[in-house]
Design an enzyme around this catalytic site. Sequence first.
Site, PDB file in Angstrom:
ATOM      1  CD  GLU A  47       9.023  50.418  66.101  1.00  0.00           C
ATOM      2  OE1 GLU A  47       9.172  49.869  64.998  1.00  0.00           O
ATOM      3  OE2 GLU A  47       7.900  50.642  66.614  1.00  0.00           O
ATOM      4  CG  ASN A 110      12.539  49.669  63.421  1.00  0.00           C
ATOM      5  OD1 ASN A 110      13.089  49.840  64.507  1.00  0.00           O
ATOM      6  ND2 ASN A 110      11.263  49.923  63.224  1.00  0.00           N
ATOM      7  CE  LYS A 127       8.777  46.421  63.115  1.00  0.00           C
ATOM      8  NZ  LYS A 127       8.161  47.752  63.232  1.00  0.00           N
ATOM      9  CD  GLU A 145       7.805  50.018  60.758  1.00  0.00           C
ATOM     10  OE1 GLU A 145       8.867  49.378  60.900  1.00  0.00           O
ATOM     11  OE2 GLU A 145       6.800  49.842  61.477  1.00  0.00           O
ATOM     12  CB  CYS A 171       6.947  47.533  66.615  1.00  0.00           C
ATOM     13  SG  CYS A 171       5.346  48.399  66.503  1.00  0.00           S
ATOM     14  CG  ASN A 196       6.979  54.121  68.163  1.00  0.00           C
ATOM     15  OD1 ASN A 196       6.898  55.320  68.358  1.00  0.00           O
ATOM     16  ND2 ASN A 196       8.075  53.434  68.412  1.00  0.00           N
TER      17      ASN A 196
END
Length: 304
Positions: A47, A110, A127, A145, A171, A196
């Site tokens: 990621e 993302n 994501k 995020e 993730c 991550n």
Amino acid sequence: MARCLTIAVCQTGPIQRSASRAETVGRLVHLLEKAAAAGAEIAVFPEMALTTFFPRWRIDDTAEIESFFERSMPGPETQRLYDAAARLKVGFALGYCELAHEDGRTRRFNTMDLVGPDGVFIGRYRKMHVPGSAEPEEGTTTHLERRYFEPGNLGFPVFDYRGVRVGMAICNDRRWPETYRMLCLNGAEVVLLGYNTPLLLDEAPALAHLRMFHNHLPMQAGAYQNTLWVAAAAKAGLEDGQALIGGSCIIAPTGEIAAQALSLEDEVVLHRADLDLITTCRKVNFDFALYRRPDQYRLIAEQV
């Protein structure tokens, strides 16, 4: 003849905030070359593989925020990786920050792209389960995020890669059973995943010894319960003051970890995935599709 796909998980050590995009792309090209030399047919990167994990800071300047994002893929700096894929005949999945222009506005996602062994774009995933908050919260590891990314809007697509059905996840998606369920229902045989993950959490120091266990547990469960291969690439090591967990791995449909990274540095983890094992597991571990009772699970989808 057995159906197989040789998968390389390309773990990266920390990517510091000071690193140039060209330098980072060079590292990824080197990892792809190592994967190809070892016989890989496809590789997966972490990621946000092109930048440090910047949501660990509150940033207010729009220009600075957008410096972490890609306006096009491939772009001037990332084209080198696509060219390497074509030269080596090894495709890849790459996690990055996407700046998109949709619905008359600029949007930030993302994202992970799947690229073929000819260096040509195949498909995109954004994501779905964006964690964290929009503002720092006292006593909690800073994870913003939701300040920088919208939740994905492309669903859980599955793409054909050399005759293999491949899906992607990013993730926090790996912690949700719905991710694997949807990918399985869409026909996935292999899930490529990048992440991550901090080694320590300010809000739960007493659970520090369980971090790697909780990292692998949902991926192993997702692989077993949906008879999938899961290949997960992490960032690892001390990145801009935050320790990242690593633990990149390839997981079989049996739920077993077939291969795992041994370091917290740049490392290629390789495994030849036996796709026929999927059918075997469906016979041995019960045919989940046959015995499932979706009419009894409506509350899951109806719950607000």
